[in-house]
Scaffold this motif. Structure first.
Motif, PDB file in Angstrom:
ATOM      1  N   ARG A 125       0.807  -1.218   0.000  1.00  0.00           N
ATOM      2  CA  ARG A 125       0.000   0.000   0.000  1.00  0.00           C
ATOM      3  C   ARG A 125       0.843   1.272   0.000  1.00  0.00           C
ATOM      4  O   ARG A 125       0.381   2.338  -0.394  1.00  0.00           O
ATOM      5  N   ARG A 126       2.118   1.159   0.429  1.00  0.00           N
ATOM      6  CA  ARG A 126       2.971   2.338   0.468  1.00  0.00           C
ATOM      7  C   ARG A 126       3.264   2.877  -0.932  1.00  0.00           C
ATOM      8  O   ARG A 126       3.501   4.076  -1.096  1.00  0.00           O
ATOM      9  N   LEU A 127       3.242   2.014  -1.942  1.00  0.00           N
ATOM     10  CA  LEU A 127       3.537   2.470  -3.296  1.00  0.00           C
ATOM     11  C   LEU A 127       2.491   3.489  -3.751  1.00  0.00           C
ATOM     12  O   LEU A 127       2.834   4.567  -4.234  1.00  0.00           O
ATOM     13  N   GLY A 128       1.218   3.148  -3.592  1.00  0.00           N
ATOM     14  CA  GLY A 128       0.154   4.047  -4.008  1.00  0.00           C
ATOM     15  C   GLY A 128      -0.052   5.226  -3.084  1.00  0.00           C
ATOM     16  O   GLY A 128      -0.859   6.117  -3.386  1.00  0.00           O
ATOM     17  N   ALA A 129       0.660   5.236  -1.949  1.00  0.00           N
ATOM     18  CA  ALA A 129       0.547   6.334  -0.990  1.00  0.00           C
ATOM     19  C   ALA A 129       1.702   7.311  -1.088  1.00  0.00           C
ATOM     20  O   ALA A 129       1.662   8.380  -0.483  1.00  0.00           O
ATOM     21  N   ASN A 130       2.734   6.951  -1.862  1.00  0.00           N
ATOM     22  CA  ASN A 130       3.959   7.743  -1.884  1.00  0.00           C
ATOM     23  C   ASN A 130       3.735   9.081  -2.594  1.00  0.00           C
ATOM     24  O   ASN A 130       3.388   9.121  -3.771  1.00  0.00           O
ATOM     25  N   ASP A 131       3.937  10.166  -1.871  1.00  0.00           N
ATOM     26  CA  ASP A 131       3.714  11.495  -2.433  1.00  0.00           C
ATOM     27  C   ASP A 131       4.826  11.916  -3.383  1.00  0.00           C
ATOM     28  O   ASP A 131       4.583  12.701  -4.306  1.00  0.00           O
ATOM     29  N   TRP A 132       6.040  11.413  -3.181  1.00  0.00           N
ATOM     30  CA  TRP A 132       7.216  11.978  -3.842  1.00  0.00           C
ATOM     31  C   TRP A 132       7.716  11.168  -5.021  1.00  0.00           C
ATOM     32  O   TRP A 132       8.369  11.721  -5.917  1.00  0.00           O
TER      33      TRP A 132
END
Length: 294
Positions: A125-132
């Protein structure tokens, strides 16, 4: 003032229309612009199918090295708006199949629409949450969701088999319970596209879906036998011309077979783009507005 029967009839009919309109769920308008000057497609090299097929110019030096402070790790600050993080949460949803870890942005209930992003192999889920990373494209999606009253989910996939399909079927059902009657769009990247194709065979999930996005993914040779095909569920494709994982020629041929059958589909090809280019360069607002969030 004397009112004729015609005037009274008009008043009654008008009042009835207003009452019916108020009782219906609000129809979502097209997504409002958000940093369009930075994220809209650049030079279009070729078009066909009344604009549904587009070849877009992509240049690694411009679109990665010119856009990022740290190539493929940190985009320049102008591409990101972090105020949306106040509407973001990590959750574990207790679904019918099994618990599912998700990142959610936006109100969990009463949303105007839902977007679900499925990552590929090796992600979570961190991939689709990464802002940068990915040129700030996920940050833009977050802001588009919140600014337009929608909700965005990025789940952690445990597998890309039938169990994974069941997980996302449960998430779609959950989204419908939280926001009854509102559209759900499923966007699948790379190997995650197997989840999209699997759900295309699930009549309950298809009934809730407004459209699908396949970003740098494989084809589905038996798609014409699916519930999604029978419904003519709109599909948006984006792919890099130099994708070394899933051949672009196969996806273009698949798209053309859909067009030949008068199936609602759109294809954006990034000239010289690689396997990860669609995640970085797909214009979320353009794609979601084409699918239609109403």
């Amino acid at each position: 003032m004397h009112l004729s029967t015609a005037h009274l009839t008009f008043r009654v009919v008008f009042a009835s229309i207003v009452m019916i309109a108020l009782a219906l769920p609000a129809r979502a308008a097209p997504l409002k612009p958000f940093k369009d000057e930075l994220f809209s497609y650049g030079t279009v090299l070729e078009t066909a199918d009344d604009g549904d097929y587009r070849v877009v110019d992509y240049d690694k030096m411009r679109d990665i090295h010119g856009r990022d402070l740290e190539p493929e790790r940190r985009v320049r600050r102008a591409y990101v708006s972090l105020s949306v993080k106040s509407a973001q949460a990590n959750e574990t949803l207790d679904l019918a199949s099994r618990p599912l870890d998700v990142m959610r942005v936006g109100a969990p209930s009463g949303a105007a629409f839902t977007v679900i992003f499925i990552h590929g192999r090796g992600g979570d889920r961190r991939l689709g949450a990464n802002d940068w990373s990915f040129g700030g494209n996920f940050n833009r999606l977050k802001n588009l969701a919140v600014e337009n009253g929608g909700v965005y989910y990025a789940p952690s996939m445990r597998s890309f088999d039938d169990a994974g399909v069941a997980d996302i079927a449960g998430l779609i059902a959950y989204a419908q319970q939280q926001s009854p009657g509102r559209p759900v769009v499923l966007a699948c990247a790379s190997m995650g596209s197997f989840i999209c194709w699997g759900l295309a065979r699930n009549p309950q999930a298809v009934a809730a879906l407004k459209g699908m996005m396949i970003m740098g993914g494989p084809t589905d040779p038996t798609f014409s036998k699916s519930a999604a095909y029978k419904k003519k569920l709109p599909i948006f494709f984006s792919h890099g011309s130099d994708d070394s994982v899933y051949a672009v020629a196969d996806q273009i041929a698949f798209y053309r077979s859909l067009k030949k059958a008068n199936y609602p589909s759109r294809f954006v090809l990034f000239q010289t783009g690689s396997h990860g280019t669609p995640i970085r360069m797909t214009d979320w607002r353009d794609a979601l507005n084409w699918i239609g969030l109403e």
